[in-house]
Design an enzyme around this catalytic site. Structure first.
Site, PDB file in Angstrom:
ATOM      1  N   ASN A   8       0.871  -1.169   0.000  1.00  0.00           N
ATOM      2  CA  ASN A   8       0.000   0.000   0.000  1.00  0.00           C
ATOM      3  C   ASN A   8       0.916   1.229   0.000  1.00  0.00           C
ATOM      4  OD1 ASN A   8      -1.864   1.986   0.417  1.00  0.00           O
ATOM      5  ND2 ASN A   8      -2.780   1.080   2.253  1.00  0.00           N
ATOM      6  N   ARG A 115      -2.238  -2.096  -3.748  1.00  0.00           N
ATOM      7  CA  ARG A 115      -3.521  -1.431  -3.556  1.00  0.00           C
ATOM      8  C   ARG A 115      -3.531  -0.184  -4.443  1.00  0.00           C
ATOM      9  NH1 ARG A 115      -5.225   2.772   1.015  1.00  0.00           N
ATOM     10  NH2 ARG A 115      -7.412   2.911   0.443  1.00  0.00           N
ATOM     11  N   HIS A 204     -13.015   1.370  -0.191  1.00  0.00           N
ATOM     12  CA  HIS A 204     -12.882   0.269   0.771  1.00  0.00           C
ATOM     13  C   HIS A 204     -13.368  -1.059   0.177  1.00  0.00           C
ATOM     14  CE1 HIS A 204     -13.409   3.360   4.271  1.00  0.00           C
ATOM     15  NE2 HIS A 204     -12.118   3.144   4.054  1.00  0.00           N
ATOM     16  N   ARG A 265     -13.671  13.567   7.954  1.00  0.00           N
ATOM     17  CA  ARG A 265     -14.435  13.862   6.733  1.00  0.00           C
ATOM     18  C   ARG A 265     -15.897  14.063   7.075  1.00  0.00           C
ATOM     19  NH1 ARG A 265     -12.304   8.837   3.287  1.00  0.00           N
ATOM     20  NH2 ARG A 265     -10.533   8.720   4.684  1.00  0.00           N
ATOM     21  N   GLU A 407      -7.233  -6.633   4.308  1.00  0.00           N
ATOM     22  CA  GLU A 407      -7.083  -6.257   2.904  1.00  0.00           C
ATOM     23  C   GLU A 407      -5.810  -6.854   2.298  1.00  0.00           C
ATOM     24  OE1 GLU A 407      -7.981  -2.491   4.641  1.00  0.00           O
ATOM     25  OE2 GLU A 407      -8.917  -1.812   2.781  1.00  0.00           O
TER      26      GLU A 407
END
Ligand code: ADP
Length: 419
Positions: A8, A115, A204, A265, A407
């Site tokens: 990532n 990713r 996601h 956010r 992940e």
């Protein structure tokens, strides 16, 4: 055995996990932070269950040391040094994996899965990286300006250092490409969709795909027969309706700013309010976007912290913290209700990511509000943290499951599937 690396890459950091495949065993994981600085930090954990505890030796410099975990099985390597770019970071990391005896040779790493944040409409599953794939990832930087360029940089750097390893791109958006147009289109002039790809892409996806599959396994059911709502509640949060094994709808939108209230956010906001505030405050577009992305959500509402733990700690005595938690939970309830209606029912709710995996009170606040739908919480089971468990009672008509996301494993599995 062949080793696969899940990567990532961010603009100034690179996280990785090295797995033995197909055994799915993690042999090392780590992160390089502050790439581009004179004091970049390299951390590599290896061996079993590492929580660095006892220093077992300095290597070449004072900053470079290895600690041993409490149980004596795991080790943690740490170093602070100047790293100018991703290429140097990856080179250093691979060299260190060799020095530490985690790998004998670079060539043991036969696959690298990356990713990638934005896959647009081009990618509805993971793909082997070719020149044309890389060019598309570059072009999709318009949709994820902070992420895709860094992801592409990571891919190129690994390709240079491990030219024989299979390079695979795993997109955050691809799982949501199954959404029907009534869910992915905004009610805007249609030409903006055809001209600019203005639509919902979600995010996601790798996490939602992983936990949905695990949920089906835990329930002993075929994923294609289930109606699931997966709640990825971390610093970034998104909720997905998974029907017949596919994403039917998701709370994030064109970008990861939309949907529920997040750490910093805003989640959904009336677009006209954004212009109203921008004008009153005399803010540029970038400044306004920064406020929506970095200064809103739990942080903006509470005025105290973006971390749910801090808010839960003080909510009994602090009205702002209490309000932020209340709004966070309420937004989630609204999305869950909406998705139950959209799917015509639900078989299970799945909680994952930082808050979803660790916060019993938040899970309880959500589930208690959903008893109308036949979901009943097992309050003892709900005290569990960070491991797979059913947290609904045996008589609950709708199941509630806690499933830690993974992940990296999903990325490694995708690499395996494409070998
Ligand atoms: P991301 O990957 O989006 O950065 P994570 O999934 O790691 O985020 O989740 C981070 C969030 O999880 C933090 O905002 C933190 O508040 C929250 N978190 C972690 N542990 C707990 C806990 N025990 N209770 C409540 N929130 C927690």
């Amino acid at each position: 055995m062949a080793k696969t690396m899940a990567v990532n890459a961010g603009s100034s950091s690179l996280k990785f996990q090295l797995l033995e495949m197909p055994a799915e065993q993690v042999i090392a994981q780590g992160v390089i932070e502050r790439i581009g600085m004179d004091d970049a930090i390299v951390t590599i954990k290896y061996g079993a269950d590492v929580q660095g505890e006892r220093l077992i030796g300095h290597l070449e410099e004072d900053d470079e040391h290895v600690t041993l975990s409490k149980n004596g099985k795991g080790k943690k390597y740490e170093n602070v040094l100047a790293i100018k770019d991703h290429q140097q970071a990856i080179n250093f990391m691979l060299q260190k994996l060799t020095d530490l005896g985690i790998i004998q040779d670079f060539n043991e790493i036969t696959g690298v899965g990356h990713r990638v944040v934005a896959g647009g409409e081009w990618f509805n599953h993971s793909v082997v990286v070719t020149d044309s794939v890389l060019e598309k990832i570059d072009r999709l930087a318009d949709y994820a300006p902070l992420h895709n360029p860094a992801n592409a940089m990571g891919i190129r750097a690994f390709q240079k250092l491990l030219p024989d390893a299979l390079s695979v791109a795993v997109f955050d958006t691809s799982f949501h490409q199954s959404m029907p147009e009534e869910n992915y289109l905004y009610s805007l002039p249609y030409e903006y969709y055809t001209r600019y790809g203005a639509r919902k892409y979600g995010a996601h996806g790798t996490s939602h795909r992983y936990v949905a599959a695990r949920a089906a396994d835990m329930m002993g059911k075929d994923l294609s027969s289930l109606k699931l709502i997966t709640l990825h509640l971390g610093a970034g949060a998104s909720i997905t309706a998974v029907k017949d094994g596919k994403s039917l709808d998701t709370s994030m939108g064109f970008s990861p700013l939309a949907g529920v209230t997040m750490a910093t956010r805003s989640g959904d906001v009336d677009a006209s309010l954004v212009y109203y505030i921008q004008e009153r405050e005399g803010l540029t577009n970038d400044e306004m976007l920064t406020i929506l992305n970095k200064k809103s959500g739990l942080l903006g509402l509470s005025t105290i912290s973006s971390d749910m733990r801090d808010l839960l700690d003080v909510q009994d005595t602090n009205d702002h913290a209490k309000l932020a938690v209340k709004i966070f939970v309420n937004r989630i309830i609204k999305y869950v209700g909406q998705y139950i209606a959209e799917m015509g029912g639900v078989d299970a709710l799945v909680f994952t990511a930082g808050i979803g995996e660790n916060s019993a009170p938040i899970r309880q606040m959500i589930i208690d509000r959903l008893s109308y739908f036949g979901i009943e919480l097992d309050t003892d089971a709900n005290q569990t943290r960070g491991q797979e468990i059913e947290i609904s009672t045996s008589s609950s008509r709708v199941k509630a499951l806690l499933i830690p996301t993974n992940e990296e494993l999903m990325i490694a599995r995708d690499v395996e599937a494409l070998k």
